[in-house]
Write a protein that holds these residues in place. Structure first.
Motif, PDB file in Angstrom:
ATOM      1  N   LEU A  92       0.841  -1.205   0.000  1.00  0.00           N
ATOM      2  CA  LEU A  92       0.000   0.000   0.000  1.00  0.00           C
ATOM      3  C   LEU A  92       0.878   1.258   0.000  1.00  0.00           C
ATOM      4  O   LEU A  92       0.609   2.228  -0.712  1.00  0.00           O
ATOM      5  CB  LEU A  92      -0.877  -0.036   1.251  1.00  0.00           C
ATOM      6  CG  LEU A  92      -2.238   0.627   1.173  1.00  0.00           C
ATOM      7  CD1 LEU A  92      -3.067   0.076   0.034  1.00  0.00           C
ATOM      8  CD2 LEU A  92      -2.981   0.456   2.497  1.00  0.00           C
ATOM      9  N   ASP A  95       2.268   1.713  -3.308  1.00  0.00           N
ATOM     10  CA  ASP A  95       1.200   2.209  -4.207  1.00  0.00           C
ATOM     11  C   ASP A  95       1.021   3.722  -4.076  1.00  0.00           C
ATOM     12  O   ASP A  95       0.975   4.442  -5.065  1.00  0.00           O
ATOM     13  CB  ASP A  95      -0.143   1.528  -3.886  1.00  0.00           C
ATOM     14  CG  ASP A  95      -0.131   0.036  -4.159  1.00  0.00           C
ATOM     15  OD1 ASP A  95       0.726  -0.422  -4.930  1.00  0.00           O
ATOM     16  OD2 ASP A  95      -0.995  -0.672  -3.594  1.00  0.00           O
ATOM     17  N   GLY A 121      -2.877  -4.339  -7.213  1.00  0.00           N
ATOM     18  CA  GLY A 121      -3.683  -4.144  -5.998  1.00  0.00           C
ATOM     19  C   GLY A 121      -3.686  -5.369  -5.118  1.00  0.00           C
ATOM     20  O   GLY A 121      -3.251  -6.447  -5.518  1.00  0.00           O
ATOM     21  N   PRO A 122      -4.183  -5.226  -3.884  1.00  0.00           N
ATOM     22  CA  PRO A 122      -4.092  -6.316  -2.906  1.00  0.00           C
ATOM     23  C   PRO A 122      -5.312  -7.231  -2.857  1.00  0.00           C
ATOM     24  O   PRO A 122      -5.358  -8.141  -2.049  1.00  0.00           O
ATOM     25  CB  PRO A 122      -3.975  -5.550  -1.587  1.00  0.00           C
ATOM     26  CG  PRO A 122      -4.756  -4.294  -1.817  1.00  0.00           C
ATOM     27  CD  PRO A 122      -4.659  -3.966  -3.271  1.00  0.00           C
ATOM     28  N   PHE A 123      -6.310  -7.006  -3.700  1.00  0.00           N
ATOM     29  CA  PHE A 123      -7.585  -7.706  -3.500  1.00  0.00           C
ATOM     30  C   PHE A 123      -7.852  -8.847  -4.476  1.00  0.00           C
ATOM     31  O   PHE A 123      -8.944  -9.402  -4.502  1.00  0.00           O
ATOM     32  CB  PHE A 123      -8.748  -6.709  -3.536  1.00  0.00           C
ATOM     33  CG  PHE A 123      -8.709  -5.723  -2.395  1.00  0.00           C
ATOM     34  CD1 PHE A 123      -8.694  -6.173  -1.083  1.00  0.00           C
ATOM     35  CD2 PHE A 123      -8.664  -4.362  -2.625  1.00  0.00           C
ATOM     36  CE1 PHE A 123      -8.640  -5.286  -0.017  1.00  0.00           C
ATOM     37  CE2 PHE A 123      -8.615  -3.460  -1.573  1.00  0.00           C
ATOM     38  CZ  PHE A 123      -8.597  -3.916  -0.263  1.00  0.00           C
ATOM     39  N   TYR A 176     -14.491  -4.961  -1.358  1.00  0.00           N
ATOM     40  CA  TYR A 176     -14.300  -6.279  -1.961  1.00  0.00           C
ATOM     41  C   TYR A 176     -14.853  -7.333  -1.010  1.00  0.00           C
ATOM     42  O   TYR A 176     -14.906  -7.118   0.208  1.00  0.00           O
ATOM     43  CB  TYR A 176     -12.811  -6.515  -2.234  1.00  0.00           C
ATOM     44  CG  TYR A 176     -12.311  -5.672  -3.396  1.00  0.00           C
ATOM     45  CD1 TYR A 176     -12.320  -6.167  -4.689  1.00  0.00           C
ATOM     46  CD2 TYR A 176     -11.869  -4.362  -3.199  1.00  0.00           C
ATOM     47  CE1 TYR A 176     -11.895  -5.394  -5.762  1.00  0.00           C
ATOM     48  CE2 TYR A 176     -11.450  -3.581  -4.260  1.00  0.00           C
ATOM     49  CZ  TYR A 176     -11.466  -4.104  -5.541  1.00  0.00           C
ATOM     50  OH  TYR A 176     -11.056  -3.324  -6.602  1.00  0.00           O
ATOM     51  N   TYR A 211     -13.866   3.885  -4.215  1.00  0.00           N
ATOM     52  CA  TYR A 211     -13.747   3.447  -2.810  1.00  0.00           C
ATOM     53  C   TYR A 211     -12.407   3.894  -2.247  1.00  0.00           C
ATOM     54  O   TYR A 211     -11.465   4.137  -3.002  1.00  0.00           O
ATOM     55  CB  TYR A 211     -13.890   1.918  -2.704  1.00  0.00           C
ATOM     56  CG  TYR A 211     -12.793   1.155  -3.401  1.00  0.00           C
ATOM     57  CD1 TYR A 211     -11.595   0.863  -2.769  1.00  0.00           C
ATOM     58  CD2 TYR A 211     -12.956   0.727  -4.722  1.00  0.00           C
ATOM     59  CE1 TYR A 211     -10.583   0.185  -3.416  1.00  0.00           C
ATOM     60  CE2 TYR A 211     -11.944   0.050  -5.387  1.00  0.00           C
ATOM     61  CZ  TYR A 211     -10.765  -0.214  -4.730  1.00  0.00           C
ATOM     62  OH  TYR A 211      -9.746  -0.878  -5.377  1.00  0.00           O
ATOM     63  N   ILE A 213      -8.853   3.258  -0.399  1.00  0.00           N
ATOM     64  CA  ILE A 213      -7.929   2.167  -0.072  1.00  0.00           C
ATOM     65  C   ILE A 213      -7.880   2.061   1.458  1.00  0.00           C
ATOM     66  O   ILE A 213      -8.237   3.026   2.146  1.00  0.00           O
ATOM     67  CB  ILE A 213      -6.525   2.408  -0.675  1.00  0.00           C
ATOM     68  CG1 ILE A 213      -5.917   3.704  -0.127  1.00  0.00           C
ATOM     69  CG2 ILE A 213      -6.577   2.458  -2.179  1.00  0.00           C
ATOM     70  CD1 ILE A 213      -4.446   3.857  -0.453  1.00  0.00           C
ATOM     71  N   ARG A 232      -9.839   5.681  -4.722  1.00  0.00           N
ATOM     72  CA  ARG A 232      -9.557   5.236  -6.083  1.00  0.00           C
ATOM     73  C   ARG A 232     -10.803   5.494  -6.926  1.00  0.00           C
ATOM     74  O   ARG A 232     -11.925   5.258  -6.466  1.00  0.00           O
ATOM     75  CB  ARG A 232      -9.266   3.729  -6.116  1.00  0.00           C
ATOM     76  CG  ARG A 232      -8.044   3.313  -5.323  1.00  0.00           C
ATOM     77  CD  ARG A 232      -7.305   2.199  -6.038  1.00  0.00           C
ATOM     78  NE  ARG A 232      -6.850   2.668  -7.323  1.00  0.00           N
ATOM     79  CZ  ARG A 232      -6.670   1.903  -8.402  1.00  0.00           C
ATOM     80  NH1 ARG A 232      -6.913   0.611  -8.328  1.00  0.00           N
ATOM     81  NH2 ARG A 232      -6.253   2.411  -9.554  1.00  0.00           N
ATOM     82  N   HIS A 235     -13.501   1.398 -10.806  1.00  0.00           N
ATOM     83  CA  HIS A 235     -12.804   0.547 -11.782  1.00  0.00           C
ATOM     84  C   HIS A 235     -13.146  -0.905 -11.545  1.00  0.00           C
ATOM     85  O   HIS A 235     -13.606  -1.280 -10.458  1.00  0.00           O
ATOM     86  CB  HIS A 235     -11.285   0.734 -11.652  1.00  0.00           C
ATOM     87  CG  HIS A 235     -10.776   0.333 -10.295  1.00  0.00           C
ATOM     88  ND1 HIS A 235     -10.741   1.208  -9.224  1.00  0.00           N
ATOM     89  CD2 HIS A 235     -10.339  -0.870  -9.812  1.00  0.00           C
ATOM     90  CE1 HIS A 235     -10.277   0.568  -8.156  1.00  0.00           C
ATOM     91  NE2 HIS A 235     -10.036  -0.691  -8.484  1.00  0.00           N
ATOM     92  N   HIS A 237     -11.184  -4.766 -12.144  1.00  0.00           N
ATOM     93  CA  HIS A 237      -9.855  -5.336 -12.432  1.00  0.00           C
ATOM     94  C   HIS A 237      -9.951  -6.493 -13.421  1.00  0.00           C
ATOM     95  O   HIS A 237     -10.885  -7.305 -13.344  1.00  0.00           O
ATOM     96  CB  HIS A 237      -9.232  -5.930 -11.163  1.00  0.00           C
ATOM     97  CG  HIS A 237      -8.916  -4.941 -10.092  1.00  0.00           C
ATOM     98  ND1 HIS A 237      -7.637  -4.573  -9.768  1.00  0.00           N
ATOM     99  CD2 HIS A 237      -9.717  -4.249  -9.257  1.00  0.00           C
ATOM    100  CE1 HIS A 237      -7.647  -3.709  -8.773  1.00  0.00           C
ATOM    101  NE2 HIS A 237      -8.916  -3.498  -8.444  1.00  0.00           N
TER     102      HIS A 237
HETATM  103  C1  BEZ Z   1      -7.255  -1.906  -5.839  1.00  0.00           C
HETATM  104  O1  BEZ Z   1      -7.603  -1.337  -6.843  1.00  0.00           O
HETATM  105  O2  BEZ Z   1      -7.852  -2.916  -5.522  1.00  0.00           O
HETATM  106  C2  BEZ Z   1      -6.147  -1.320  -4.988  1.00  0.00           C
HETATM  107  C3  BEZ Z   1      -4.962  -0.958  -5.574  1.00  0.00           C
HETATM  108  C4  BEZ Z   1      -3.953  -0.433  -4.800  1.00  0.00           C
HETATM  109  C5  BEZ Z   1      -4.144  -0.258  -3.437  1.00  0.00           C
HETATM  110  C6  BEZ Z   1      -5.353  -0.620  -2.854  1.00  0.00           C
HETATM  111  C7  BEZ Z   1      -6.371  -1.136  -3.629  1.00  0.00           C
END
Ligand code: BEZ
Ligand code: FE
Length: 296
Positions: A92, A95, A121-123, A176, A211, A213, A232, A235, A237
């Motif tokens: 994070l 990021d 990202g972490p999800f 998520y 949302y 982070i 963010r 979006h 993924h």
């Molecule tokens: C995401 O888009 O899921 C994400 C990307 C970077 C940090 C946290 C969430």
């Protein structure tokens, strides 16, 4: 090596006999880097030599105070202490400092025409259900239903058969499924689709929403101190992989999203901003069309 002090005395900066300089502000980089042994992996040597050069230059340039150094150590300590199987505060941090996107940019200089990549990202969760084309990945009946469709193609526009499209998205509340295991059905807004000979894909989901982070840890505190928001833009993924092609990790951003110009993790690229259109279908409110172009 020697220097003169203010009262005219000569200071010997090297160990007699060894030729190695003593540590000082002037010699710090040299002293630390010369300490490496002869059997160091050449790439590690290159990385560490450059890292020491830049870190020392940074400290000298801003004249880091002892208090600032302590604050920094405390910040890094708390960042590490928050890391677990479920939470990666260091990623994070990478990021929000633009490091993740820079590493992505340096490593994904795709040929012109290929779909651009962005932050992973972490999800993402490995093992999402394999679904038929046209399936609905939104399992909590929340949000505005959206039909996603397009093709996976190569640079010449030929369809790619057997491309594995792994999709994940937050729900209408901006979380998520893994963030709300008690509230959301498992695999909510996730699925894996495999293209046929026509390269086509289609599935239903929801129009993504923006949302924040995770911002309840040191990274969130840093953002606050820097007068930055943690959001963010909306979006969804995608990870698209096919034999013989470069794996693509990317998002589609909604064109009308808040924060499209100020993504907390700098992931937005113009080519990934997609118009989501209101549609007159009986089974969806929105439709989004996007072709994924893979580089070989
Ligand atoms: C995401 O888009 O899921 C994400 C990307 C970077 C940090 C946290 C969430
Ligand atoms: Fe995301």
């Amino acid at each position: 090596m020697s220097t003169q002090t203010e009262d005219g005395e000569m200071n010997q900066l090297t160990h007699n006999g060894t030729g190695f300089p003593f540590f000082s502000e002037d010699t710090s980089v040299e002293v630390v880097n010369l300490r490496m042994g002869g059997s160091v992996n050449p790439r590690l040597k290159q990385v560490m030599t450059c890292l020491i050069q830049h870190l020392h230059a940074f400290i000298k340039e801003i004249e880091l105070t002892q208090e600032e150094w302590e604050l920094g150590i405390d910040f890094v300590t708390r960042t590490g202490q928050l890391c677990s199987e479920e939470r990666q505060e260091f990623i994070l941090l990478s990021d929000v400092l633009g490091i993740s996107m820079l590493v992505d940019a340096v490593n994904n200089r795709h040929p012109f025409g290929a779909t651009e990549s962005t932050v992973f990202g972490p999800f993402h969760v490995e093992g999402a259900p394999h679904l038929e084309m046209g399936a609905n990945i939104s399992l909590d009946a929340k949000g505005e239903k959206c039909l996603f469709e397009g093709r996976v193609i190569d640079i010449e526009g030929n369809p790619i058969e057997g491309a594995v499209i792994d999709v994940w998205c937050d729900n209408a509340a901006g979380y998520y499924d893994v963030q709300q295991p008690e509230l959301q059905p498992k695999w909510n807004n996730r699925g894996v689709f495999i293209t046929g000979a026509d390269g086509l894909y289609s599935f239903y989901g929801i129009k993504p929403v923006s949302y924040p982070i995770p911002n309840d840890g040191p990274v969130g505190q840093l953002l606050e101190k820097l007068d930055r928001h943690p959001y963010r833009p909306a979006h969804i993924h995608f990870r698209v992989a096919a034999k013989g092609y470069r794996k693509l990790i990317t998002h589609i951003f909604t064109a009308d999203s808040l924060y499209i110009d100020s993504d907390a993790v700098f992931g937005v690229k113009k080519s990934l901003i997609t118009p989501f259109k209101k549609c007159d279908r009986s089974d969806a409110v929105w439709s989004a069309k996007y072709n994924f172009v893979l580089a070989s």
